[in-house]
Write an enzyme that holds these catalytic residues in place. Structure first.
Site, PDB file in Angstrom:
ATOM      1  N   LYS A 125      47.610  35.349  37.407  1.00 12.32           N
ATOM      2  CA  LYS A 125      48.324  36.491  37.992  1.00 12.32           C
ATOM      3  C   LYS A 125      48.655  36.275  39.470  1.00 12.32           C
ATOM      4  CE  LYS A 125      46.660  39.916  34.691  1.00 12.32           C
ATOM      5  NZ  LYS A 125      46.068  41.258  34.510  1.00 12.32           N
ATOM      6  N   GLY A 134      33.600  48.761  40.044  1.00 13.39           N
ATOM      7  CA  GLY A 134      34.141  47.411  40.188  1.00 13.39           C
ATOM      8  C   GLY A 134      35.142  47.342  41.327  1.00 13.39           C
ATOM      9  N   LYS A 193      33.284  44.346  49.268  1.00 14.87           N
ATOM     10  CA  LYS A 193      34.516  44.201  48.463  1.00 14.87           C
ATOM     11  C   LYS A 193      35.114  45.572  48.163  1.00 14.87           C
ATOM     12  CE  LYS A 193      33.845  39.864  45.965  1.00 14.87           C
ATOM     13  NZ  LYS A 193      33.669  39.261  44.638  1.00 14.87           N
ATOM     14  N   MET A 224      38.057  49.875  30.854  1.00 18.35           N
ATOM     15  CA  MET A 224      39.244  49.034  30.803  1.00 18.35           C
ATOM     16  C   MET A 224      39.086  47.879  29.809  1.00 18.35           C
ATOM     17  SD  MET A 224      40.131  49.170  34.883  1.00 18.35           S
ATOM     18  CE  MET A 224      41.369  47.885  34.895  1.00 18.35           C
TER      19      MET A 224
END
Length: 277
Positions: A66, A127, A156, A215
């Site tokens: 990607k 996440g 993050k 997901m």
């Protein structure tokens, strides 16, 4: 002449994209082919060149390419630029390639199809990887009351929240800081549930009737959805509808036709159920 499309990835054997796009093409009466191609790591550009030079009209791009597709595209949609990744390339009339990211809108459209409220909701996203980055702009556009990102590596999550703070109330928290907080919608964007793991979530995390979305998807409920069900979630969904939804958005980009996703999700669910029984 039949228009050619494909999905590039590594691995790619498991991909359901050819089946999904065949269903869309049949529905819409489109003369198109769609194949899957295993691309060696480091060779995305050469493989994409060969595909488009041989008359290809569009590509879907999955792991691990990607970022390569992001660099390869001549132009980017705003949501692809925000996501920092491209999962769809579309050949334009002027011969240039447009890069888009349809993952987030695929998830949002799935939630709309499920009848889930999003505006005014307190949303927790688990996440902080590429999958989460791809959903944040479309999610923020639904005007939730707040979005919290929680991740094992806090910095993050913090970086991600800073990158999207101009779109609304978004912040990063550690898992410990979730204690005492409640959310109307919890989205699992980690791949941990595939390996049977779960982040350390407080027992009282879910507001009454909360919606929980993973997901990831599989023939059985993921570990996250099992946890959600045990802790009183009012609504559960895995990411199969997101998979079909992102494909539908790519199909629309390529063919200017919006396919019906619900029958394709149902057909895929039946196929997966047969394989698991």
């Amino acid at each position: 002449m039949t228009d050619a499309y494909a999905v590039f990835g590594n691995p790619i054997a498991h991909s359901k994209s050819p089946y999904i796009h065949r269903q869309f093409a049949e529905q819409a009466g489109q003369d198109m082919s769609y194949t899957k191609q295993l691309v060696p790591e480091g060779e995305f550009g050469a493989a994409a060149d060969a595909f488009f030079l041989s008359g290809g009209q569009g590509l879907n791009v999955t792991v691990p390419f990607k970022m390569d597709a992001y660099s390869y595209a001549a132009r980017l949609t705003q949501r692809a630029r925000r996501a920092g990744a491209v999962n769809t390339l579309a050949l334009q009339e002027d011969g240039t390639l447009l890069g888009d990211n349809t993952d987030g809108i695929g998830m949002i459209n799935d939630m709309h199809n499920l009848g889930w409220p999003l505006a005014g909701q307190r949303v927790l996203v688990l996440g902080a990887g590429g999958a989460v980055r791809g959903i944040l702009q479309p999610l923020m556009e639904q005007n939730p009351a707040e979005v919290v990102i929680a991740n094992r590596t806090f910095h993050k999550a913090e970086q991600l929240a800073k990158g999207f703070h101009d779109l609304g109330d978004i912040q990063a928290l550690t898992f410990e800081q979730l204690e005492g907080r409640q959310f109307d919608l919890v989205i699992n964007g980690t791949s941990a549930s595939l390996s049977g793991e779960l982040p350390p979530l407080p027992e009282s995390l879910l507001a009454p009737g909360a919606s929980c979305y993973d997901m990831m998807y599989g023939p059985e409920k993921t570990v996250f959805l099992q946890w959600a069900e045990a802790h009183g979630a009012g609504r559960l969904a895995d990411g199969l509808g997101m998979l079909v939804g992102q494909a539908a958005e790519a199909f629309y980009l390529w063919r200017d036709i919006r396919p019906e996703v619900v029958p394709v999700i149902s057909a895929l669910r039946r196929k997966m159920g047969k394989k698991s029984s």
